[in-house]
Design an enzyme around this catalytic site. Structure first.
Site, PDB file in Angstrom:
ATOM      1  N   TYR A 176      68.514  12.447  42.741  1.00 45.00           N
ATOM      2  CA  TYR A 176      68.539  11.187  41.822  1.00 45.00           C
ATOM      3  C   TYR A 176      68.814   9.906  42.673  1.00 45.00           C
ATOM      4  CZ  TYR A 176      70.009  15.354  39.131  1.00 45.00           C
ATOM      5  OH  TYR A 176      70.081  16.424  38.620  1.00 45.00           O
ATOM      6  N   ARG A 177      67.829   8.916  42.588  1.00 42.48           N
ATOM      7  CA  ARG A 177      67.884   7.985  43.502  1.00 42.48           C
ATOM      8  C   ARG A 177      69.376   7.313  43.315  1.00 42.48           C
ATOM      9  NH1 ARG A 177      64.020   4.337  39.535  1.00 42.48           N
ATOM     10  NH2 ARG A 177      65.620   2.947  38.642  1.00 42.48           N
ATOM     11  N   TRP A 190      70.725   9.490  36.963  1.00 46.75           N
ATOM     12  CA  TRP A 190      70.397  10.720  36.695  1.00 46.75           C
ATOM     13  C   TRP A 190      69.754  10.536  35.180  1.00 46.75           C
ATOM     14  CZ3 TRP A 190      75.500  12.571  38.446  1.00 46.75           C
ATOM     15  CH2 TRP A 190      76.709  12.112  37.511  1.00 46.75           C
ATOM     16  N   GLU A 236      70.083  26.222  42.915  1.00 48.91           N
ATOM     17  CA  GLU A 236      69.111  25.459  43.960  1.00 48.91           C
ATOM     18  C   GLU A 236      69.424  26.302  45.170  1.00 48.91           C
ATOM     19  OE1 GLU A 236      68.806  23.177  40.398  1.00 48.91           O
ATOM     20  OE2 GLU A 236      70.744  23.889  41.752  1.00 48.91           O
ATOM     21  N   ASP A 287      58.582   2.883  41.905  1.00 49.68           N
ATOM     22  CA  ASP A 287      58.839   4.539  41.690  1.00 49.68           C
ATOM     23  C   ASP A 287      57.585   5.208  42.120  1.00 49.68           C
ATOM     24  OD1 ASP A 287      60.245   6.804  41.003  1.00 49.68           O
ATOM     25  OD2 ASP A 287      61.584   5.580  39.744  1.00 49.68           O
TER      26      ASP A 287
END
Length: 638
Positions: A176-177, A190, A236, A287
């Site tokens: 998330y940036r 988020w 992950e 984006d």
């Protein structure tokens, strides 16, 4: 293959002729992004770029994943389908009947492999903690890039964000940036659909601060795994272990010991999010859609410690008008997650493709093995209920009769099988919050185009009309608002017309579509796509990108159906889809509408002047020059 660290990956890129070192000074504020944008849009995605002179203590790595070859190198495979084949083999092995003790014994090596992929927390410190800054940590001393001129500020763009559920201790790794607001403060962007946002809500219920750790660098498999659409209960780092065929070694953070991070990461930014804090106004940000995402309120991330390797490299990426590096991350996901979707949810699916113009969720093509009437709709519902496929806007379904990666043949095949009156399906549901076309944030329309071969139960032959041979450029003479018209697909026996028009009143697109369809010359055309007048309808790739971004299918469709003026006892049907920019004045659209992303003139000029010092070969003009006439006003939001 497992990389020891990011530096080893850089060495491999260089050995393979996939890396350019840039020794001239390049400013992380806008210049790095502008150079990367030029390179990433060259054929094949250009080269990875290592900016060694940034005015900071650390070099910046860009475009590392920006081609099929580099994506394969990052994941240690020769082609991306290898990973899907491995997954499918595992599924088949574990799901097959085990009738004898010998059959069961054959599983033991595979079970051992599963164990070898599970992440392991090791004692002591890792490479990522060779330098520890607990007193006065300062993220502004890292070369955090500013990508686009209307961005809210510099953003961390490849963060591997580690959180845990406070109740179950289950780990989530996401990307998330993070907008930098000061030495120890960033935003944490988020979205409400993301697992880390759910963790945050649980901490909020408990009234506790949420520990968070952000890793940068390390084995490239970590960054990919952070973007992967995994189920909530799958770690992950287990996926990363599977990809690299070696477990991920983790170490505990210094000031947030509840969180573990990869030992070989280049940087770790430790901190917390306090549920009692006021949210911070974050954005805008250029984006992956090619548009600025709208600013909004997001949690504050407070930095308590920064650690890094002694020879750390800062990895970053830019997103913007496609194609960009993220297209190849998306292509990896498309190939890797085809097998799990096929094995667990949609057994008839044969292949899947996400065209670059569709920027991931906007446009997905699925190929199925069709055996009965209505199977296309069955697959549609299954896919829209499958994880992040819930964000898909336009779904095209074909069958075995065509190769879906051959877009021209695919389009011809789909429209040969398509009845506009019966084979478009509309729904609504959750959408990506970055989708600016939705009337409501995160909720909008979806469309499925069933281009499969039709069984008898699905056919209506009264709609079979052939494309007329008339010169449709006469439409420009009849309708002055049409600025450009693309008839090239008609010449390829594809009954689709693209129209660019300048809207000047409410309901204009709907009225124009109705008026166009009254003319007998358009009979046989099954679909007309409308874009705004600033778009060249004859630049098909760009026009489709703009169209997909600006369409809410359920709100913006208009089906015209009437008796044929040419063939007695036949029906003419034509679907019109409005992919123009929506405004309050003409469309009663109540949200802000963002601009497309382009570089500013001063940055373009600065990069032009230093190009000969960059070791990048023949001069490449800025891709932004093509779009300068398509920006509305001087601000990012209009």
């Amino acid at each position: 293959m497992a990389y020891k660290n990011l530096q080893q990956f850089i060495q491999v890129l260089e050995q393979e002729g996939e890396l350019v070192r840039i020794k001239a000074f390049v400013d992380p504020h806008l210049e790095i992004a502008e150079i990367t944008d030029r390179i990433s849009k060259t054929p094949g995605g250009g080269k990875a770029l290592l900016f060694e002179n940034t005015g900071y203590d650390f070099p910046v790595l860009m475009n590392a994943y920006g081609s099929e070859k580099r994506m394969c190198l990052a994941l240690g495979v020769k082609h991306l389908d290898e990973v899907a084949e491995d997954i499918e083999h595992l599924f088949q092995l574990l799901a097959s009947p085990k009738e004898s003790i010998l059959d069961k014994l054959k599983l033991l090596p595979k079970l051992g492999q599963f164990a070898s992929w599970m992440p392991k927390v090791k004692a002591g410190k890792g490479e990522c903690q060779e330098v520890i800054i607990k007193d006065n940590p300062d993220i502004t001393k890292l070369p955090v890039i500013t990508c686009w001129p209307k961005d809210g500020g510099p953003f961390v763009t490849l963060p591997i964000i580690n959180t845990k559920d406070p109740n179950t201790n289950a780990r989530n790794v996401g990307m998330y940036r993070m907008q930098v607001f000061g030495p120890t403060l960033t935003g944490m962007h988020w979205h409400k659909h993301k697992v880390s946002a759910k963790h945050f809500n649980e901490y909020k219920k408990l009234g506790k601060k949420m520990p968070v750790a952000v890793a940068l660098g390390g084995d490239p498999a970590y960054a990919y795994s952070a973007t992967a659409p995994l189920p909530e209960n799958v770690d992950e780092y287990m996926l990363a272990g599977f990809l690299r065929k070696k477990k991920v070694e983790l170490v505990k953070c210094i000031t947030q010991p509840e969180i573990e991070v990869p030992a070989d990461a280049d940087f770790v930014i430790e901190g917390y999010v306090d549920p009692n804090d006021e949210l911070i106004w974050e954005g805008p940000f250029g984006d992956h859609t090619g548009y600025y995402s709208l600013p909004d309120w997001y949690p504050r991330f407070h930095i308590t410690c920064i650690t890094h390797k002694k020879n750390a490299v800062y990895p970053a990426t830019i997103v913007g008008i496609p194609p960009q590096e993220d297209a190849w991350l998306g292509k990896a996901t498309e190939r890797i997650f085809l097998a799990p979707m096929k094995m667990t949810m949609v057994p008839e699916i044969l292949d899947m493709d996400m065209p670059v113009e569709g920027v991931f969720h906007n446009l997905v093509i699925a190929q199925i093995k069709k055996e009965y009437a209505g199977q296309g709709q069955k697959v549609m519902n299954a896919m829209w209920g499958a994880g992040q496929m819930m964000f898909n806007k336009i779904l095209v379904i074909a069958d075995e009769g065509v190769k879906i990666q051959d877009y021209e043949a695919l389009t011809r095949y789909v429209f040969k099988n398509l009845n506009p009156a019966t084979d478009f399906y509309f729904s609504q549901g959750p959408m990506d919050v970055l989708d600016h076309s939705c009337s409501k944030l995160g909720f909008g329309g979806k469309m499925c185009i069933d281009g499969t071969f039709k069984h008898d139960e699905e056919k209506d032959e009264t709609f079979d009309l052939k494309i007329q041979s008339a010169d449709l450029n006469i439409l420009k003479e009849r309708f002055s608002e049409i600025s450009s018209l693309n008839v090239s697909l008609l010449k390829k026996d594809i009954p689709v017309l693209m129209v660019a028009l300048e809207k000047n009143r409410k309901g204009h697109v709907r009225e124009l579509h109705q008026a166009i369809c009254e003319h007998k010359e358009v009979e046989g055309i099954k679909l007309i796509l409308y874009v705004e007048h600033t778009v060249d309808a004859n630049d098909l790739g760009i026009a489709l990108w703009r169209f997909c971004n600006n369409l809410d299918p359920k709100r913006d469709y208009n089906l015209v159906q009437r008796a044929s003026l040419i063939q007695p006892d036949h029906q003419f049907a034509c679907m019109g889809l409005d992919g123009t920019r929506k405004t309050k004045e003409f469309d009663n659209f109540q949200r802000d509408w963002p601009n497309i992303i382009i570089a500013d003139e001063s940055t373009i000029k600065s990069v032009d002047q230093k190009w000969d010092q960059l070791n990048l070969g023949q001069f490449i003009p800025s891709p932004s020059l093509k779009f300068q006439g398509q920006v509305y006003g001087s601000e990012a939001m209009v």
